[in-house]
Design a protein around this motif. Structure first.
Motif, PDB file in Angstrom:
ATOM      1  N   GLY A 362       4.588 -41.572 -23.237  1.00 49.99           N
ATOM      2  CA  GLY A 362       5.612 -41.053 -22.350  1.00 49.99           C
ATOM      3  C   GLY A 362       6.121 -39.713 -22.832  1.00 49.99           C
ATOM      4  N   ASP A 363       6.938 -39.065 -21.993  1.00 54.09           N
ATOM      5  CA  ASP A 363       7.430 -37.733 -22.323  1.00 54.09           C
ATOM      6  C   ASP A 363       8.954 -37.654 -22.360  1.00 54.09           C
ATOM      7  N   SER A 364       9.608 -38.812 -22.514  1.00 51.52           N
ATOM      8  CA  SER A 364      11.063 -38.830 -22.634  1.00 51.52           C
ATOM      9  C   SER A 364      11.511 -40.117 -23.300  1.00 51.52           C
ATOM     10  N   VAL A 365      12.725 -40.103 -23.826  1.00 49.53           N
ATOM     11  CA  VAL A 365      13.340 -41.313 -24.366  1.00 49.53           C
ATOM     12  C   VAL A 365      14.761 -41.401 -23.833  1.00 49.53           C
ATOM     13  N   SER A 366      15.329 -42.603 -23.840  1.00 51.15           N
ATOM     14  CA  SER A 366      16.679 -42.789 -23.307  1.00 51.15           C
ATOM     15  C   SER A 366      17.583 -43.449 -24.335  1.00 51.15           C
ATOM     16  N   TYR A 367      18.865 -43.125 -24.212  1.00 47.73           N
ATOM     17  CA  TYR A 367      19.924 -43.783 -24.976  1.00 47.73           C
ATOM     18  C   TYR A 367      20.869 -44.429 -23.960  1.00 47.73           C
ATOM     19  N   VAL A 368      21.300 -45.655 -24.238  1.00 46.87           N
ATOM     20  CA  VAL A 368      22.224 -46.353 -23.345  1.00 46.87           C
ATOM     21  C   VAL A 368      23.433 -46.814 -24.154  1.00 46.87           C
ATOM     22  N   CYS A 369      24.628 -46.475 -23.690  1.00 48.71           N
ATOM     23  CA  CYS A 369      25.867 -46.842 -24.376  1.00 48.71           C
ATOM     24  C   CYS A 369      26.818 -47.523 -23.392  1.00 48.71           C
ATOM     25  N   ALA A 383      38.388 -41.828 -29.452  1.00 50.41           N
ATOM     26  CA  ALA A 383      38.662 -43.028 -30.241  1.00 50.41           C
ATOM     27  C   ALA A 383      39.343 -44.067 -29.381  1.00 50.41           C
ATOM     28  N   GLY A 384      39.088 -45.316 -29.727  1.00 49.43           N
ATOM     29  CA  GLY A 384      39.758 -46.393 -29.019  1.00 49.43           C
ATOM     30  C   GLY A 384      38.803 -47.477 -28.629  1.00 49.43           C
ATOM     31  N   ASN A 385      39.297 -48.386 -27.828  1.00 46.96           N
ATOM     32  CA  ASN A 385      38.451 -49.446 -27.299  1.00 46.96           C
ATOM     33  C   ASN A 385      38.843 -49.675 -25.847  1.00 46.96           C
ATOM     34  N   GLY A 386      37.918 -50.201 -25.122  1.00 49.54           N
ATOM     35  CA  GLY A 386      38.169 -50.433 -23.719  1.00 49.54           C
ATOM     36  C   GLY A 386      36.902 -50.264 -22.925  1.00 49.54           C
ATOM     37  N   ARG A 387      36.977 -50.626 -21.681  1.00 47.88           N
ATOM     38  CA  ARG A 387      35.793 -50.650 -20.839  1.00 47.88           C
ATOM     39  C   ARG A 387      35.472 -49.255 -20.292  1.00 47.88           C
ATOM     40  N   TYR A 388      34.188 -48.902 -20.351  1.00 47.57           N
ATOM     41  CA  TYR A 388      33.728 -47.771 -19.564  1.00 47.57           C
ATOM     42  C   TYR A 388      32.326 -48.080 -19.047  1.00 47.57           C
ATOM     43  N   THR A 389      31.999 -47.477 -17.958  1.00 44.15           N
ATOM     44  CA  THR A 389      30.715 -47.738 -17.320  1.00 44.15           C
ATOM     45  C   THR A 389      29.573 -47.346 -18.249  1.00 44.15           C
ATOM     46  N   SER A 390      28.556 -48.150 -18.259  1.00 48.15           N
ATOM     47  CA  SER A 390      27.382 -47.863 -19.068  1.00 48.15           C
ATOM     48  C   SER A 390      26.860 -46.465 -18.773  1.00 48.15           C
ATOM     49  N   THR A 391      26.618 -45.691 -19.819  1.00 45.35           N
ATOM     50  CA  THR A 391      26.106 -44.339 -19.660  1.00 45.35           C
ATOM     51  C   THR A 391      24.710 -44.242 -20.256  1.00 45.35           C
ATOM     52  N   THR A 392      23.876 -43.468 -19.611  1.00 41.56           N
ATOM     53  CA  THR A 392      22.508 -43.285 -20.070  1.00 41.56           C
ATOM     54  C   THR A 392      22.243 -41.803 -20.291  1.00 41.56           C
ATOM     55  N   SER A 393      21.671 -41.504 -21.431  1.00 43.59           N
ATOM     56  CA  SER A 393      21.273 -40.140 -21.743  1.00 43.59           C
ATOM     57  C   SER A 393      19.764 -40.107 -21.900  1.00 43.59           C
ATOM     58  N   VAL A 394      19.109 -39.200 -21.223  1.00 39.00           N
ATOM     59  CA  VAL A 394      17.657 -39.084 -21.290  1.00 39.00           C
ATOM     60  C   VAL A 394      17.297 -37.719 -21.846  1.00 39.00           C
ATOM     61  N   THR A 395      16.401 -37.695 -22.811  1.00 45.36           N
ATOM     62  CA  THR A 395      15.931 -36.425 -23.352  1.00 45.36           C
ATOM     63  C   THR A 395      14.416 -36.355 -23.249  1.00 45.36           C
ATOM     64  N   SER A 396      13.926 -35.230 -22.853  1.00 45.12           N
ATOM     65  CA  SER A 396      12.481 -35.016 -22.746  1.00 45.12           C
ATOM     66  C   SER A 396      11.992 -34.015 -23.781  1.00 45.12           C
ATOM     67  N   MET A 397      12.840 -33.709 -24.749  1.00 45.21           N
ATOM     68  CA  MET A 397      12.473 -32.768 -25.792  1.00 45.21           C
ATOM     69  C   MET A 397      12.272 -33.530 -27.104  1.00 45.21           C
ATOM     70  N   ALA A 398      11.056 -33.574 -27.580  1.00 42.39           N
ATOM     71  CA  ALA A 398      10.765 -34.283 -28.819  1.00 42.39           C
ATOM     72  C   ALA A 398      11.441 -33.586 -29.990  1.00 42.39           C
ATOM     73  N   PRO A 399      12.002 -34.354 -30.948  1.00 43.61           N
ATOM     74  CA  PRO A 399      12.586 -33.720 -32.131  1.00 43.61           C
ATOM     75  C   PRO A 399      11.505 -33.029 -32.951  1.00 43.61           C
ATOM     76  N   THR A 400      11.906 -32.023 -33.684  1.00 44.89           N
ATOM     77  CA  THR A 400      10.928 -31.246 -34.457  1.00 44.89           C
ATOM     78  C   THR A 400      10.535 -31.928 -35.758  1.00 44.89           C
ATOM     79  N   SER A 401      11.267 -32.948 -36.172  1.00 41.32           N
ATOM     80  CA  SER A 401      11.027 -33.526 -37.498  1.00 41.32           C
ATOM     81  C   SER A 401      10.892 -35.043 -37.447  1.00 41.32           C
ATOM     82  N   TYR A 402      10.089 -35.548 -36.496  1.00 41.64           N
ATOM     83  CA  TYR A 402       9.938 -36.998 -36.416  1.00 41.64           C
ATOM     84  C   TYR A 402       8.680 -37.508 -37.109  1.00 41.64           C
TER      85      TYR A 402
END
Length: 444
Positions: A362-369, A383-402
């Motif tokens: 594949g050409d991307s990876v995702s993070y889900v929080c 800072a804090g605690n409480g509900r927030y809608t699930s967020t997804t971050s997608v990156t299509s740029m491979a790290p340079t040092s993996y």
């Protein structure tokens, strides 16, 4: 930059031994123990036969050396038909030069060998060739449960090293309610199925290092209650991966370091798991994880479905650092990083930094929080605690040092659950480029 108790300690004395709260290991040498008294199981009715039950001979040798000495299981194959509890005493060592072989069925949920309420104890092999063979496949092929292999409970000032633990019917090594222990130079090979944990630690002031684990469940796991545990130079060689938990009611886990962890073909590089429950897991560092062909990198799951919900609103997660990771996951079908916290309890001051992990397909990876607060990945920075809608971050740029350096003797297919697993030699390397902290006794 967040300054916590754990980061202050690391900055002051260095990461290597920072997390331990005092001396670990036996308080007297194995040489002194052997000089005081030698209790050979052959002198107590033991027979070098894998079909003979040697449980009574081992127990008698333990009782004979209970006030100090060395129990010797010499070269040969020794059957164990009944499970044994070696209890009490002080200043004992158990030198396993032969192979203990499970020859009975016993009771599920118990361990083949339990050492308990003992002080100044060492379990080792002077030749580094000693092993316990559980023939767990005899249970697995009919999908039934069997005993664990080795457990320590309420043991103080101890070490376990230079041994092979192979094909347990259930978990391989469990250490609970113990203190001031060192576990090193071990190889654990179990079947590729759930329930066959490698090493579980729920104790205080424990140093676990230089281990290889292949199995279908947790590689090295910390469970409640636990504090001041340092885990380093671990080779998860096709496994479920390292873990914290599963955590339940009244969780108490703090001051934990995992570092120099190599994971290949694992379900997770790291999983932190709970479902409901209460209490806390805080002040932990997970650094220098590397590997390839894993399912994902970081999975913090407060709704872990393999566990029935425990009473409580959830386990509090606080001050957890994930830094300096590299390698690959086998594809991008699941999130590379998944941080799923409870909306009803604190999940904050998390830090994800320099996690340079990419996908092999594949050409991307995702993070889900979800409900996770901190810096990095896709977290809410406030800072804090409480509900927030699930967020997804997608990156299509491979790290340079993996890119990573791989390990020798990588296992490419899970070890059998319908055939016996061979006893492997204890390795001499556990993390790319690092020498073990202690030389194998068989190499001295």
């Amino acid at each position: 930059m967040r300054f916590t108790l754990i980061s202050t300690i690391v900055a002051t004395v260095g990461l290597g031994m920072a997390q331990l709260s005092g001396k670990v290991g036996p308080s007297t040498s194995r040489e002194d123990k052997a000089a005081k008294k030698l209790c050979n199981i052959l002198d107590h009715g033991g027979v070098a036969s894998e079909t003979t039950d040697n449980s009574m001979a081992i127990t008698k040798a333990w009782e004979s050396c209970k006030e100090g000495g060395q129990i010797l299981i010499p070269e040969g194959k020794f059957g164990l038909g009944k499970w044994i509890e070696l209890s009490g005493g002080k200043g004992l060592s158990l030198n396993l030069e032969g192979i203990i072989i499970r020859s009975g069925n016993g009771t599920a949920g118990e361990s083949m060998i339990t050492v308990q309420k003992t002080e100044d104890f060492e379990f080792y092999s002077a030749s580094s060739k000693g092993a316990i063979q559980g023939y767990g496949f005899e249970f697995h092929e009919r999908n039934s449960s069997g005993p664990g292999m080795l457990s320590l409970s309420e043991v103080t000032s101890f070490s376990i090293h230079d041994l092979a633990l192979v094909d347990s019917p259930s978990s391989h090594l469990s250490v609970d309610r113990s203190a001031n222990g060192e576990i090193f130079n071990l190889v654990v090979h179990g079947g590729d199925r759930a329930g066959l944990n490698g090493v579980d630690v729920s104790s205080t002031n424990i140093w676990v290092h230089d281990l290889e684990v292949s199995n279908g469940d947790d590689c090295v796991a910390v469970k409640s209650p636990a504090s001041n545990v340092l885990i380093e130079s671990i080779f998860c060689n096709l496994s479920g991966g390292c873990a914290v938990g599963p955590s339940g009611e009244n969780t108490n886990i703090t001051e934990i370091i995992y570092r120099n962890i190599y994971s290949q073909r694992c379900k997770h590089m790291l999983s932190i798991k709970s479902n409901g429950g209460s209490g806390f897991f805080n002040n932990a560092i997970f650094t220098n994880f590397t590997g390839h062909t894993n399912d994902d990198a970081i999975n913090l799951d407060s709704k872990w479905q393999s566990q029935e919900p425990a009473p409580g609103e959830g386990v509090e997660y606080d001050y957890l650092d994930f830094t300096n990771w590299a390698g690959t996951c086998k594809n991008n079908k699941v999130p590379l990083i998944h941080l799923q916290c409870s909306p009803d309890i604190l999940c904050g001051s998390l830090n994800v930094d320099s996690v340079n992990v990419w996908t092999e397909a594949g050409d991307s990876v995702s993070y889900v929080c979800e409900n996770a607060y901190g810096m990095g990945a896709c977290m809410n920075p406030f800072a804090g605690n409480g509900r927030y809608t699930s967020t997804t971050s997608v990156t299509s740029m491979a790290p340079t040092s993996y890119a990573i350096t791989t390990m020798p003797a990588e296992i490419t297919q899970g070890l059998g659950v319908t055939t016996s697993i061979d006893i492997p030699p204890v390795p001499t390397t556990y993390f790319p480029g690092l020498k073990p902290a202690s030389t194998l006794l068989g190499k001295v």
